[in-house]
Write a protein that holds these residues in place. Structure first.
Motif, PDB file in Angstrom:
ATOM      1  N   ILE A  95       0.867  -1.177   0.000  1.00  0.00           N
ATOM      2  CA  ILE A  95       0.000   0.000   0.000  1.00  0.00           C
ATOM      3  C   ILE A  95       0.903   1.226   0.000  1.00  0.00           C
ATOM      4  CG2 ILE A  95      -1.752   1.274   1.327  1.00  0.00           C
ATOM      5  CD1 ILE A  95      -2.338  -1.544   2.680  1.00  0.00           C
ATOM      6  N   ILE A  96       0.596   2.220  -0.831  1.00  0.00           N
ATOM      7  CA  ILE A  96       1.424   3.419  -0.859  1.00  0.00           C
ATOM      8  C   ILE A  96       0.576   4.647  -0.557  1.00  0.00           C
ATOM      9  CG2 ILE A  96       3.042   2.385  -2.493  1.00  0.00           C
ATOM     10  CD1 ILE A  96       1.878   4.181  -4.682  1.00  0.00           C
ATOM     11  N   ASP A  97       1.235   5.651   0.008  1.00  0.00           N
ATOM     12  CA  ASP A  97       0.569   6.905   0.341  1.00  0.00           C
ATOM     13  C   ASP A  97       0.154   7.640  -0.926  1.00  0.00           C
ATOM     14  OD1 ASP A  97      -0.124   8.551   2.653  1.00  0.00           O
ATOM     15  OD2 ASP A  97       1.776   7.886   3.500  1.00  0.00           O
ATOM     16  N   GLN A  98      -0.963   8.348  -0.838  1.00  0.00           N
ATOM     17  CA  GLN A  98      -1.350   9.299  -1.872  1.00  0.00           C
ATOM     18  C   GLN A  98      -1.739  10.598  -1.157  1.00  0.00           C
ATOM     19  OE1 GLN A  98      -1.691   8.418  -5.813  1.00  0.00           O
ATOM     20  NE2 GLN A  98       0.054   7.827  -4.555  1.00  0.00           N
ATOM     21  N   VAL A  99      -0.971  11.646  -1.426  1.00  0.00           N
ATOM     22  CA  VAL A  99      -1.190  12.947  -0.778  1.00  0.00           C
ATOM     23  C   VAL A  99      -1.918  13.821  -1.790  1.00  0.00           C
ATOM     24  CG1 VAL A  99      -0.093  14.809   0.517  1.00  0.00           C
ATOM     25  CG2 VAL A  99       1.009  12.557   0.393  1.00  0.00           C
ATOM     26  N   LEU A 100      -3.236  13.744  -1.777  1.00  0.00           N
ATOM     27  CA  LEU A 100      -4.031  14.347  -2.837  1.00  0.00           C
ATOM     28  C   LEU A 100      -4.600  15.717  -2.481  1.00  0.00           C
ATOM     29  CD1 LEU A 100      -6.071  11.202  -3.999  1.00  0.00           C
ATOM     30  CD2 LEU A 100      -3.783  11.939  -4.707  1.00  0.00           C
ATOM     31  N   SER A 101      -4.724  16.028  -1.211  1.00  0.00           N
ATOM     32  CA  SER A 101      -5.409  17.271  -0.838  1.00  0.00           C
ATOM     33  C   SER A 101      -4.603  18.504  -1.229  1.00  0.00           C
ATOM     34  CB  SER A 101      -5.696  17.299   0.662  1.00  0.00           C
ATOM     35  OG  SER A 101      -4.507  17.399   1.414  1.00  0.00           O
ATOM     36  N   HIS A 102      -3.275  18.343  -1.312  1.00  0.00           N
ATOM     37  CA  HIS A 102      -2.406  19.476  -1.621  1.00  0.00           C
ATOM     38  C   HIS A 102      -1.169  18.964  -2.346  1.00  0.00           C
ATOM     39  CE1 HIS A 102      -1.349  17.895   2.426  1.00  0.00           C
ATOM     40  NE2 HIS A 102      -0.133  17.948   1.947  1.00  0.00           N
ATOM     41  N   THR A 103      -0.454  19.871  -2.969  1.00  0.00           N
ATOM     42  CA  THR A 103       0.823  19.534  -3.590  1.00  0.00           C
ATOM     43  C   THR A 103       1.913  20.425  -2.973  1.00  0.00           C
ATOM     44  OG1 THR A 103       0.772  21.212  -5.347  1.00  0.00           O
ATOM     45  CG2 THR A 103      -0.359  19.116  -5.796  1.00  0.00           C
ATOM     46  N   SER A 104       3.128  20.228  -3.432  1.00  0.00           N
ATOM     47  CA  SER A 104       4.189  21.192  -3.144  1.00  0.00           C
ATOM     48  C   SER A 104       3.977  22.432  -4.006  1.00  0.00           C
ATOM     49  CB  SER A 104       5.544  20.578  -3.487  1.00  0.00           C
ATOM     50  OG  SER A 104       6.538  21.568  -3.581  1.00  0.00           O
ATOM     51  N   ASP A 105       4.474  23.567  -3.516  1.00  0.00           N
ATOM     52  CA  ASP A 105       4.409  24.767  -4.357  1.00  0.00           C
ATOM     53  C   ASP A 105       5.400  24.678  -5.519  1.00  0.00           C
ATOM     54  OD1 ASP A 105       6.781  25.143  -2.991  1.00  0.00           O
ATOM     55  OD2 ASP A 105       6.225  27.072  -2.115  1.00  0.00           O
ATOM     56  N   GLN A 106       6.239  23.628  -5.517  1.00  0.00           N
ATOM     57  CA  GLN A 106       7.152  23.394  -6.627  1.00  0.00           C
ATOM     58  C   GLN A 106       6.546  22.516  -7.721  1.00  0.00           C
ATOM     59  OE1 GLN A 106      10.153  25.096  -6.584  1.00  0.00           O
ATOM     60  NE2 GLN A 106       9.097  25.959  -4.793  1.00  0.00           N
ATOM     61  N   HIS A 107       5.346  22.009  -7.499  1.00  0.00           N
ATOM     62  CA  HIS A 107       4.688  21.184  -8.518  1.00  0.00           C
ATOM     63  C   HIS A 107       4.414  22.029  -9.759  1.00  0.00           C
ATOM     64  CE1 HIS A 107       2.017  18.357 -10.472  1.00  0.00           C
ATOM     65  NE2 HIS A 107       2.186  17.488  -9.497  1.00  0.00           N
ATOM     66  N   ALA A 108       4.584  21.448 -10.926  1.00  0.00           N
ATOM     67  CA  ALA A 108       4.360  22.180 -12.182  1.00  0.00           C
ATOM     68  C   ALA A 108       2.955  22.738 -12.268  1.00  0.00           C
ATOM     69  CB  ALA A 108       4.653  21.256 -13.370  1.00  0.00           C
ATOM     70  N   TRP A 109       1.997  22.026 -11.682  1.00  0.00           N
ATOM     71  CA  TRP A 109       0.616  22.525 -11.717  1.00  0.00           C
ATOM     72  C   TRP A 109       0.511  23.875 -11.002  1.00  0.00           C
ATOM     73  CZ3 TRP A 109      -2.137  17.479  -9.660  1.00  0.00           C
ATOM     74  CH2 TRP A 109      -1.999  16.465 -10.614  1.00  0.00           C
ATOM     75  N   PHE A 110       1.112  23.984  -9.822  1.00  0.00           N
ATOM     76  CA  PHE A 110       1.009  25.235  -9.075  1.00  0.00           C
ATOM     77  C   PHE A 110       1.841  26.334  -9.722  1.00  0.00           C
ATOM     78  CE2 PHE A 110       2.061  28.162  -5.555  1.00  0.00           C
ATOM     79  CZ  PHE A 110       0.763  28.515  -5.196  1.00  0.00           C
ATOM     80  N   GLN A 111       3.007  25.954 -10.247  1.00  0.00           N
ATOM     81  CA  GLN A 111       3.837  26.957 -10.913  1.00  0.00           C
ATOM     82  C   GLN A 111       3.080  27.612 -12.066  1.00  0.00           C
ATOM     83  OE1 GLN A 111       7.148  28.001 -10.072  1.00  0.00           O
ATOM     84  NE2 GLN A 111       6.424  27.003  -8.195  1.00  0.00           N
ATOM     85  N   GLU A 112       2.276  26.843 -12.780  1.00  0.00           N
ATOM     86  CA  GLU A 112       1.463  27.406 -13.860  1.00  0.00           C
ATOM     87  C   GLU A 112       0.273  28.172 -13.289  1.00  0.00           C
ATOM     88  OE1 GLU A 112      -1.037  25.986 -17.859  1.00  0.00           O
ATOM     89  OE2 GLU A 112       0.265  24.571 -16.805  1.00  0.00           O
ATOM     90  N   SER A 113      -0.373  27.596 -12.289  1.00  0.00           N
ATOM     91  CA  SER A 113      -1.581  28.202 -11.729  1.00  0.00           C
ATOM     92  C   SER A 113      -1.330  29.601 -11.184  1.00  0.00           C
ATOM     93  CB  SER A 113      -2.142  27.304 -10.618  1.00  0.00           C
ATOM     94  OG  SER A 113      -3.358  27.810 -10.110  1.00  0.00           O
ATOM     95  N   ARG A 114      -0.168  29.841 -10.595  1.00  0.00           N
ATOM     96  CA  ARG A 114       0.091  31.125  -9.946  1.00  0.00           C
ATOM     97  C   ARG A 114       0.509  32.223 -10.926  1.00  0.00           C
ATOM     98  NH1 ARG A 114       5.103  30.011  -5.984  1.00  0.00           N
ATOM     99  NH2 ARG A 114       3.971  31.670  -4.872  1.00  0.00           N
ATOM    100  N   GLN A 115       0.683  31.872 -12.206  1.00  0.00           N
ATOM    101  CA  GLN A 115       1.135  32.870 -13.174  1.00  0.00           C
ATOM    102  C   GLN A 115       0.121  33.987 -13.386  1.00  0.00           C
ATOM    103  OE1 GLN A 115       4.235  33.038 -14.538  1.00  0.00           O
ATOM    104  NE2 GLN A 115       4.664  31.290 -13.186  1.00  0.00           N
ATOM    105  N   ASP A 116      -1.154  33.624 -13.526  1.00  0.00           N
ATOM    106  CA  ASP A 116      -2.206  34.611 -13.767  1.00  0.00           C
ATOM    107  C   ASP A 116      -3.548  33.935 -13.549  1.00  0.00           C
ATOM    108  OD1 ASP A 116      -2.957  33.256 -16.269  1.00  0.00           O
ATOM    109  OD2 ASP A 116      -1.142  34.148 -17.113  1.00  0.00           O
ATOM    110  N   LYS A 117      -4.636  34.664 -13.789  1.00  0.00           N
ATOM    111  CA  LYS A 117      -5.975  34.152 -13.520  1.00  0.00           C
ATOM    112  C   LYS A 117      -6.625  33.531 -14.748  1.00  0.00           C
ATOM    113  CE  LYS A 117      -6.702  37.742 -10.023  1.00  0.00           C
ATOM    114  NZ  LYS A 117      -7.530  38.914  -9.613  1.00  0.00           N
ATOM    115  N   THR A 118      -5.877  33.401 -15.851  1.00  0.00           N
ATOM    116  CA  THR A 118      -6.490  32.913 -17.087  1.00  0.00           C
ATOM    117  C   THR A 118      -5.801  31.685 -17.676  1.00  0.00           C
ATOM    118  OG1 THR A 118      -5.129  34.445 -18.392  1.00  0.00           O
ATOM    119  CG2 THR A 118      -7.303  35.237 -17.686  1.00  0.00           C
ATOM    120  N   ASN A 119      -4.710  31.214 -17.055  1.00  0.00           N
ATOM    121  CA  ASN A 119      -4.002  30.066 -17.640  1.00  0.00           C
ATOM    122  C   ASN A 119      -4.813  28.778 -17.475  1.00  0.00           C
ATOM    123  OD1 ASN A 119      -2.904  28.449 -15.162  1.00  0.00           O
ATOM    124  ND2 ASN A 119      -2.415  30.598 -14.694  1.00  0.00           N
TER     125      ASN A 119
END
Length: 537
Positions: A95-119
């Protein structure tokens, strides 16, 4: 056919503290693979691996920056495949952990999300405008203290972080987010994992109206800001159920896989959520909470947890643990003085096997391991630095596994270890207990073997015969035979009169004298009865 996970004992491995084979002072996947024989020889059925994914390690891997890759600190994906193969060879599920509620702020998803409000990923995280006075959108508090909101100058908005500021919360109201997480989980299912432990499973969905949490009822300030609120809007939302159903639908595409969720909430609410999240056949297979990971060591507490779950979800399934990587080890929590540490450790496992449901144990428990005294300069658990010394954080239960006291770092590593291996912990090493049936390690092996040999302890109906405090009795009945575990939860000897048809059986530290079962401090016994015979007079 009965599912494997219902009767399983799950052994939690904290990868960075189990075995270091690279010599860098941090445990790794090859090290785990090498030590799996020890785990299998305990008599457990599965291992749960805490996070080993790519991460900046601000929260020791619970800040994931890539859900489908292995952190080079721990090895490679090929090392993981080898671990799976060896575990299955030994008859252990993985069995392996899944940390789904949040990511690191270094995750590519967050790096894109924080760029602007339209990406494309602008709505993948929980963003909100400041109030007119510039303050945070709600009064929500982070688990680690302070506001659960962090201002981002680029978007001129706040983002939600229920934990560290470097752990932004994903927006589960966006179906694309759930789709992406399911795809990541499917990656590991295809590699042969047998199940997932879902971290902070009741934190997924937030209140879209961003309403303030109400104040908790307390006579004195609880000492930690998080305890001053009832977290009815920041977590445990009704919409969480819909997310769990989507996760279960993925699992049901595969044979013999399972989901276990970690539920953390206020007081008894966590036991109620365990019931809600496992009721029926369309959500979690089972859940566990922090209910038994507390300092409360009373008969009333254990009965209330178990009975509360059974009342809330008669068709649900619990998993009970006494320690994990987030709390002080239970031997330290419950032993009034060092002389009782081994006694408490042996009683604890024999009590745990009497509980209905799946069981969880944390690495080192089988050695009677105690909390390590961590000094301030040794801290790595950054979320709790501001609460020192009243709360020393979680490092004390995360120190390395000890294998051989005669070896450097008790056999964990040849290098400088990420957390210290101190003498009180090294003294409990595996090598010193191996072959000694009177040791804590011997008691664990005997307890697991006894549980496997008695169907009453896995499939029996559960009741609680009345005994005076501090005695706890847990009765498990199957096809006319009852096994009743009796536990003296105190450091004073106690006795109880047995019923006429009652006989002593299984692991015990008690003795029967003139019809009375005498239990030493923190003693335990199992009593067998047939039909309508009562265990106690």
């Amino acid at each position: 056919m009965r599912e494997w996970w219902r009767d399983a004992v799950i052994y939690q491995i904290y990868p960075r503290s189990f075995q270091d084979d690279s010599g860098n002072g941090i445990g790794d996947l090859p090290g785990i693979t090498r030590r799996l024989d020890h785990v299998a020889n305990l008599g457990v059925d599965a291992i749960w691996l805490s996070p080993f994914f790519t991460s900046p390690d601000k929260d020791m891997g619970y800040d994931v920056s890539d859900y489908t890759s292995v952190n080079p600190l721990f090895g490679t994906i090929e090392d993981f495949d080898a671990l799976i193969a060896r575990a299955h060879e030994l008859g252990l599920k993985v069995i392996i952990d899944q940390v789904l509620s949040h990511t690191s702020d270094q995750h590519a998803w967050f790096q894109e999300s924080r760029q602007d409000k339209t990406n494309d990923k602008a709505d993948w995280y929980v963003w909100a405008d400041p109030k007119r006075d510039g303050t945070a959108p709600t009064n929500w508090i982070s688990v680690f203290g302070g506001s659960a909101w962090m201002f981002d100058a680029r978007r001129k908005q706040y983002f939600l972080h229920n934990f560290l500021t470097s752990q932004p919360d994903l927006n589960f109201h966006n179906t694309e987010v759930v789709d992406a997480l399911l795809e990541a989980m499917d990656f590991w299912l295809k590699r042969g994992v047998d199940g997932f432990r879902l971290d902070t499973v009741n934190f997924y969905v937030h209140d879209q109206e961003l309403r303030n949490n109400p104040v908790a009822k307390y006579k004195e300030f609880p000492g930690h800001p998080y305890g001053a609120q009832r977290h009815v809007y920041s977590k445990s939302r009704p919409e969480n159920i819909d997310v769990l159903r989507r996760l279960r639908a993925l699992m049901d595409k595969y044979d013999d896989r399972m989901l276990i969720g970690e539920v953390g909430d206020d007081g008894f609410r966590q036991v109620e959520l365990m019931g809600e999240y496992t009721a029926g056949n369309d959500k979690l297979h089972m859940a566990y909470s922090f209910a038994m990971l507390s300092h409360d060591h009373s008969p009333e507490h254990f009965k209330r947890c178990i009975q509360g779950f059974m009342d809330e979800a008669p068709d649900g399934w619990p998993c009970w643990s006494l320690s994990n990587h987030d709390v002080n080890r239970h031997v330290t929590r419950w032993a009034p003085t060092p002389e009782f540490e081994d006694t408490v450790a042996k009683q604890a496992i024999n009590m745990l096997i009497s509980f209905p449901g799946t069981l969880g144990v944390y690495q080192g428990e089988e050695l009677g391991q105690t909390e390590t005294d961590i000094e301030f300069h040794e801290l790595t658990d950054l979320g709790y630095v501001d609460f020192w010394p009243d709360n020393k954080g979680r490092d004390g239960c995360r120190t390395p596994m000890v294998w051989d006291e005669s070896q450097p770092n008790a056999g964990f590593s040849t290098g400088d270890t990420w957390l210290p291996v101190k003498a009180p912990q090294a003294a409990r090493a595996v090598a010193g207990q191996e072959g000694d049936n009177s040791s804590v390690l011997g008691a664990y092996r005997a307890a697991f073997a006894y549980r496997k040999s008695r169907i009453e302890l896995t499939q029996g109906e559960t009741t609680f015969p009345k005994l005076p405090k501090p005695l706890l009795a847990v009765c498990r009945t199957h096809e006319g035979t009852s096994l009743t575990g009796v536990f003296n939860l105190s450091n004073k000897a106690k006795s109880v009169r047995l019923g006429e048809g009652a006989t002593l059986t299984g692991p015990t530290t008690g003795e029967v004298v003139k019809g009375r079962l005498k239990l030493p401090p923190f003693g335990y016994a199992y009593v067998e009865t047939k039909g309508d015979d009562a265990p106690f007079a």
